[in-house]
Design a protein around this motif. Structure first.
Motif, PDB file in Angstrom:
ATOM      1  N   ASN A  47       0.443  -1.498  -0.107  1.00 52.74           N
ATOM      2  CA  ASN A  47       0.373  -0.102  -0.088  1.00 52.74           C
ATOM      3  C   ASN A  47       0.972   1.731  -0.483  1.00 52.74           C
ATOM      4  O   ASN A  47       0.106   2.552  -0.054  1.00 52.74           O
ATOM      5  CB  ASN A  47      -0.913   0.068   1.513  1.00 52.74           C
ATOM      6  N   SER A  48       1.992   1.467   0.046  1.00 50.30           N
ATOM      7  CA  SER A  48       3.118   2.069  -0.223  1.00 50.30           C
ATOM      8  C   SER A  48       3.773   2.480  -1.600  1.00 50.30           C
ATOM      9  O   SER A  48       3.986   1.552  -2.114  1.00 50.30           O
ATOM     10  CB  SER A  48       4.163   1.728   0.410  1.00 50.30           C
ATOM     11  N   ALA A  49       3.777   4.001  -1.550  1.00 50.75           N
ATOM     12  CA  ALA A  49       4.329   4.589  -3.499  1.00 50.75           C
ATOM     13  C   ALA A  49       5.515   4.448  -3.096  1.00 50.75           C
ATOM     14  O   ALA A  49       6.046   6.127  -2.326  1.00 50.75           O
ATOM     15  CB  ALA A  49       3.337   5.412  -3.161  1.00 50.75           C
ATOM     16  N   PRO A  50       6.716   4.310  -2.882  1.00 49.59           N
ATOM     17  CA  PRO A  50       7.692   4.821  -3.192  1.00 49.59           C
ATOM     18  C   PRO A  50       8.167   5.581  -3.994  1.00 49.59           C
ATOM     19  O   PRO A  50       9.735   6.312  -3.701  1.00 49.59           O
ATOM     20  CB  PRO A  50       8.718   3.176  -3.357  1.00 49.59           C
ATOM     21  N   ASP A  51       7.914   4.667  -5.034  1.00 49.36           N
ATOM     22  CA  ASP A  51       8.374   5.780  -6.551  1.00 49.36           C
ATOM     23  C   ASP A  51       7.090   6.757  -6.903  1.00 49.36           C
ATOM     24  O   ASP A  51       6.633   6.450  -7.876  1.00 49.36           O
ATOM     25  CB  ASP A  51       9.146   5.465  -7.359  1.00 49.36           C
ATOM     26  N   LYS A  52       7.002   8.191  -6.242  1.00 50.71           N
ATOM     27  CA  LYS A  52       5.812   8.999  -7.624  1.00 50.71           C
ATOM     28  C   LYS A  52       6.709   9.440  -7.839  1.00 50.71           C
ATOM     29  O   LYS A  52       5.519  10.357  -8.305  1.00 50.71           O
ATOM     30  CB  LYS A  52       5.177   9.767  -6.391  1.00 50.71           C
ATOM     31  N   SER A  53       7.560   9.358  -8.679  1.00 52.50           N
ATOM     32  CA  SER A  53       8.078  10.713  -9.371  1.00 52.50           C
ATOM     33  C   SER A  53       7.420  10.426 -10.838  1.00 52.50           C
ATOM     34  O   SER A  53       7.856  12.197 -10.750  1.00 52.50           O
ATOM     35  CB  SER A  53      10.285  10.212  -9.666  1.00 52.50           C
ATOM     36  N   GLY A  54       6.820  10.557 -11.142  1.00 44.85           N
ATOM     37  CA  GLY A  54       6.373  10.810 -12.666  1.00 44.85           C
ATOM     38  C   GLY A  54       5.364  11.198 -12.541  1.00 44.85           C
ATOM     39  O   GLY A  54       4.277  11.667 -14.044  1.00 44.85           O
ATOM     40  N   LEU A  55       4.721  11.370 -11.360  1.00 45.43           N
ATOM     41  CA  LEU A  55       3.227  11.906 -11.410  1.00 45.43           C
ATOM     42  C   LEU A  55       3.575  13.937 -11.549  1.00 45.43           C
ATOM     43  O   LEU A  55       4.404  14.502 -11.624  1.00 45.43           O
ATOM     44  CB  LEU A  55       2.811  12.408  -9.767  1.00 45.43           C
ATOM     45  N   PRO A  56       2.596  13.588 -13.543  1.00 48.69           N
ATOM     46  CA  PRO A  56       2.731  15.688 -13.727  1.00 48.69           C
ATOM     47  C   PRO A  56       2.892  16.761 -12.845  1.00 48.69           C
ATOM     48  O   PRO A  56       4.017  17.484 -13.220  1.00 48.69           O
ATOM     49  CB  PRO A  56       2.082  15.036 -15.003  1.00 48.69           C
ATOM     50  N   SER A  57       2.170  16.220 -11.820  1.00 49.20           N
ATOM     51  CA  SER A  57       1.393  17.759 -11.450  1.00 49.20           C
ATOM     52  C   SER A  57       1.059  17.077  -9.905  1.00 49.20           C
ATOM     53  O   SER A  57       0.425  15.893  -9.521  1.00 49.20           O
ATOM     54  CB  SER A  57       0.878  19.047 -11.764  1.00 49.20           C
ATOM     55  N   ASP A  58       0.500  18.097  -9.314  1.00 56.23           N
ATOM     56  CA  ASP A  58      -0.353  17.602  -7.940  1.00 56.23           C
ATOM     57  C   ASP A  58      -1.471  17.764  -8.044  1.00 56.23           C
ATOM     58  O   ASP A  58      -2.020  17.541  -6.787  1.00 56.23           O
ATOM     59  CB  ASP A  58       0.268  19.322  -6.688  1.00 56.23           C
ATOM     60  N   ARG A  59      -1.943  17.961  -8.879  1.00 58.48           N
ATOM     61  CA  ARG A  59      -3.170  18.137  -9.948  1.00 58.48           C
ATOM     62  C   ARG A  59      -3.014  16.275  -9.209  1.00 58.48           C
ATOM     63  O   ARG A  59      -3.637  15.562  -9.556  1.00 58.48           O
ATOM     64  CB  ARG A  59      -3.969  18.316 -10.642  1.00 58.48           C
TER      65      ARG A  59
END
Lengths: 116, 116
Positions: free
Chosen positions: A52-64
């Motif tokens: 349930n954890s997200a170690p890598d959010k690096s690809g999310l384009p923006s805080d939206r």
């Protein structure tokens, strides 16, 4: 057996509205991934879950963009205040375990999002 | 990230062998070479992967150059169902505290057309 499923298969929304995209991974798969594919392009990585954890959010384009996963199963990708450039096919994939360099990813059919 | 180079498109005739090339001159010693393919209107599916030695499975063969700077995906007898975009991917592994990141980095791939 059942593969990765995604819903809805198609979503048309108006600019500025929020949307939620759902992914049901293969049962027992601990790793889950979201990708985006714009028309005629390759896939872009968005986010990766281990349990349930997200170690890598690096690809999310923006805080939206945000995503969550519960019960080490279902994941939801939420896009707030959608923009026309968010139009794409959103693909979810899962894999059995996190260990090993040769882990195959199983992809769902995708959700086609169109922002008018 | 190590990158791959593939031809934009290739054409083949049904029941003939197809050799899909991939260049990866900056590959590192621990990068695995993966191939995925994406049929029209579907999510990608795993085809094959390898590290140094040639590999065979029920779908295809993977021939890896001795210096590992290139590889070739071989479909022994192309069928109309093999028409797809084929992606050559180097496994992008980044160690993160508590786990590892197994995202796949997709390029534009090679569009394979199979003629009847």
């Amino acid at each position: 057996g059942a593969g990765v499923s995604q819903s809805p298969s198609n979503k048309v929304t108006e600019k500025g509205k929020d949307v939620e995209l759902r992914c049901d991974p293969i049962s027992g798969h601990t790793a889950l991934y979201w990708y985006r594919q714009r028309l005629g392009q390759g896939l872009e990585f968005l986010i990766y879950f281990q349990g349930n954890s997200a170690p890598d959010k690096s690809g999310l384009p923006s805080d939206r963009f945000s995503a969550e996963r519960t019960g080490e199963s279902v994941s939801t990708l939420t896009i707030q205040r959608t923009q026309q450039e968010d139009s794409a096919v959103y693909l979810c994939a899962s894999s059995p375990v996190a260990g090993g360099f040769d882990n195959e990813q199983f992809f769902g059919p995708g959700t086609r999002l169109t922002v008018l | 990230d190590a990158k791959t180079t593939q031809p934009n498109s290739m054409e083949s005739n049904e029941e003939e062998p197809v050799h899909l090339p991939c260049n990866h001159s900056t590959i590192s010693g621990t990068d695995y070479i993966h191939w995925y393919r994406q049929l029209p209107s579907q999510g990608p599916e795993y085809v094959i992967h390898g590290l140094t030695s040639n590999v065979n499975n029920r779908m295809a063969s993977l021939a890896i150059a001795e210096d590992r700077k290139s590889s070739t995906l071989i479909l022994h007898r192309a069928t109309l169902r093999d028409a797809a975009v084929y992606y050559c991917i180097l496994r992008d592994v980044r160690a993160i505290s508590g786990g590892s990141n197994y995202k796949l980095t997709f390029g534009k791939g090679t569009l394979l057309t199979v003629n009847p």
